[in-house]
Motif scaffolding. Structure first.
Motif, short mmCIF file in Angstrom:
data_model
loop_
_atom_site.label_atom_id
_atom_site.label_comp_id
_atom_site.label_asym_id
_atom_site.label_seq_id
_atom_site.Cartn_x
_atom_site.Cartn_y
_atom_site.Cartn_z
N GLY A 177 0.79 -1.24 0.00
CA GLY A 177 0.00 0.00 0.00
C GLY A 177 0.82 1.28 0.00
N PRO A 178 1.85 1.37 0.85
CA PRO A 178 2.61 2.64 0.90
C PRO A 178 3.48 2.87 -0.32
CG PRO A 178 3.01 1.29 2.89
CD PRO A 178 2.30 0.42 1.89
N TYR A 179 3.61 1.91 -1.20
CA TYR A 179 4.60 2.01 -2.29
C TYR A 179 3.90 2.25 -3.63
CZ TYR A 179 7.29 -0.09 1.48
OH TYR A 179 7.86 -0.34 2.71
N SER A 180 3.45 3.47 -3.83
CA SER A 180 2.64 3.75 -5.03
C SER A 180 3.46 3.61 -6.32
CB SER A 180 2.02 5.15 -4.94
OG SER A 180 3.05 6.08 -4.73
N ASN A 181 4.75 3.95 -6.26
CA ASN A 181 5.56 3.82 -7.49
C ASN A 181 5.75 2.36 -7.85
OD1 ASN A 181 5.92 6.64 -7.60
ND2 ASN A 181 7.60 6.50 -6.12
N ILE A 182 5.93 1.52 -6.84
CA ILE A 182 6.08 0.08 -7.11
C ILE A 182 4.78 -0.46 -7.71
CG2 ILE A 182 6.38 -2.20 -6.06
CD1 ILE A 182 8.29 -0.96 -4.04
N LYS A 183 3.66 -0.05 -7.16
CA LYS A 183 2.38 -0.58 -7.66
C LYS A 183 2.15 -0.15 -9.11
CE LYS A 183 -0.17 0.64 -4.18
NZ LYS A 183 -1.40 0.89 -3.47
N ALA A 184 2.48 1.10 -9.43
CA ALA A 184 2.31 1.58 -10.81
C ALA A 184 3.25 0.82 -11.76
CB ALA A 184 2.58 3.08 -10.88
N TRP A 185 4.47 0.56 -11.30
CA TRP A 185 5.44 -0.20 -12.12
C TRP A 185 4.96 -1.65 -12.31
CZ3 TRP A 185 8.24 -4.20 -9.62
CH2 TRP A 185 9.23 -4.80 -10.38
N MET A 186 4.43 -2.24 -11.25
CA MET A 186 3.92 -3.61 -11.39
C MET A 186 2.83 -3.67 -12.46
SD MET A 186 3.79 -4.96 -7.44
CE MET A 186 3.53 -6.71 -7.76
N ALA A 187 1.97 -2.66 -12.46
CA ALA A 187 0.90 -2.63 -13.46
C ALA A 187 1.49 -2.53 -14.87
CB ALA A 187 -0.04 -1.46 -13.18
N ARG A 188 2.58 -1.78 -15.01
CA ARG A 188 3.23 -1.68 -16.34
C ARG A 188 3.82 -3.03 -16.74
NH1 ARG A 188 4.46 3.47 -14.37
NH2 ARG A 188 6.48 2.93 -13.49
N VAL A 189 4.49 -3.69 -15.80
CA VAL A 189 5.08 -5.01 -16.11
C VAL A 189 3.96 -5.98 -16.52
CG1 VAL A 189 6.31 -7.00 -15.13
CG2 VAL A 189 7.09 -4.67 -14.62
N GLU A 190 2.84 -5.91 -15.80
CA GLU A 190 1.74 -6.86 -16.06
C GLU A 190 1.08 -6.62 -17.42
OE1 GLU A 190 -0.42 -6.23 -12.41
OE2 GLU A 190 1.18 -7.25 -11.27
N LYS A 191 1.33 -5.46 -18.03
CA LYS A 191 0.77 -5.17 -19.36
C LYS A 191 1.72 -5.60 -20.49
CE LYS A 191 -2.42 -1.39 -18.44
NZ LYS A 191 -1.98 -0.79 -17.17
N LEU A 192 2.92 -6.04 -20.16
CA LEU A 192 3.88 -6.41 -21.22
C LEU A 192 3.36 -7.63 -21.98
CD1 LEU A 192 7.22 -6.13 -19.16
CD2 LEU A 192 6.43 -4.54 -20.94
N PRO A 193 3.55 -7.66 -23.31
CA PRO A 193 3.13 -8.84 -24.06
C PRO A 193 3.87 -10.09 -23.54
CG PRO A 193 3.84 -7.07 -25.54
CD PRO A 193 4.16 -6.62 -24.15
N GLY A 194 3.10 -11.15 -23.29
CA GLY A 194 3.71 -12.39 -22.80
C GLY A 194 3.74 -12.48 -21.28
N PHE A 195 3.29 -11.43 -20.59
CA PHE A 195 3.30 -11.48 -19.12
C PHE A 195 2.39 -12.61 -18.61
CE2 PHE A 195 1.36 -10.78 -15.04
CZ PHE A 195 2.47 -10.61 -14.24
#
Ligand SMILES: N[C@@H](CCC(=O)N[C@@H](CS)C(=O)NCC(=O)O)C(=O)O
Length: 208
Positions: A177-195
């Protein structure tokens, strides 16, 4: 050309990292389930593949490779993907790989192992691991404040390795919860083709 074979168990974070990298690189692979509960990783036939008696291991022709970080570097080099574009980016990728297996992976994985009952430990030990994991997550969150991915403008194996730690934080009782930049980055990784998530990246049994 024979297919790469990944040895591991689907619950294993380091095995997930190798499977996720193969998937993101669009590389099909054969899979061998290593039954840790039955002690298969300490048997002579498996020790001939991974002398450290751990998962994962990767076999590519005559090459037998272990340690997830080394496997990720090998795959990036072999397929010319996700390894960083310049000498500096490649060095930065290695920095992240060494850092994450020093500061992040052991603490997240051990907290998870305790919570899931794979490892027995007193509460003080659990608190030690979660405290150290949070120290590392603060550093990671700061690094992601000004960049979309860990190195350069595109996802690299550094993102794969670190994602393969952070993905288990929740199971370890570590609140992102406190790590908003990590959460936004995780969402980007999860959108990568083949994730793929760890439940989907690895078969539960042998697969050709
Ligand atoms: N640094 C190694 C860690 C591998 C590791 O800890 N694997 C665990 C499963 S997640 C294992 O094989 N545990 C059994 C043992 O160490 O005996 C890597 O990144 O590959």
């Amino acid at each position: 050309m024979s297919k790469i074979t990944l040895y591991g168990i689907w619950l294993s974070g380091p095995t997930y990292k190798a499977g996720l990298a193969l998937s993101l690189m669009g590389q099909p692979f054969a899979y061998k389930h290593v039954d840790l509960r039955a002690g298969a990783h300490k048997q002579p036939d498996y020790l001939a593949i991974n002398r450290f008696g751990q998962v994962p291991a990767l076999v590519d022709g005559d090459l037998k490779l272990c340690q997830s970080g080394s496997i990720l570097l090998y795959l990036a080099d072999k397929f010319g993907k996700m390894g960083g574009k310049t000498a500096e980016e490649k060095a930065r990728v290695r920095e992240w790989l060494f850092w994450e297996y020093d500061r992040l992976a052991p603490n997240v994985y051990r907290a998870r192992a305790i919570k899931r009952g794979f490892m027995k430990a007193d509460d003080s030990v659990y608190q030690l691991y979660t405290g150290l994991a949070n120290d590392a997550l603060k550093v990671l969150d700061g690094a992601l404040a000004s960049s979309s991915f860990l190195v350069g403008n595109e996802a690299t194996i550094a993102d794969v390795a670190v994602y393969g730690d952070v993905a288990y934080a929740g199971e370890g009782g570590i609140d992102l919860g406190p790590y908003s930049n990590i959460k936004a980055w995780m969402a980007r990784v999860e959108k990568l083709p083949g994730f793929k998530t760890y439940e989907d990246a690895l078969p539960k049994q042998d697969a050709a």
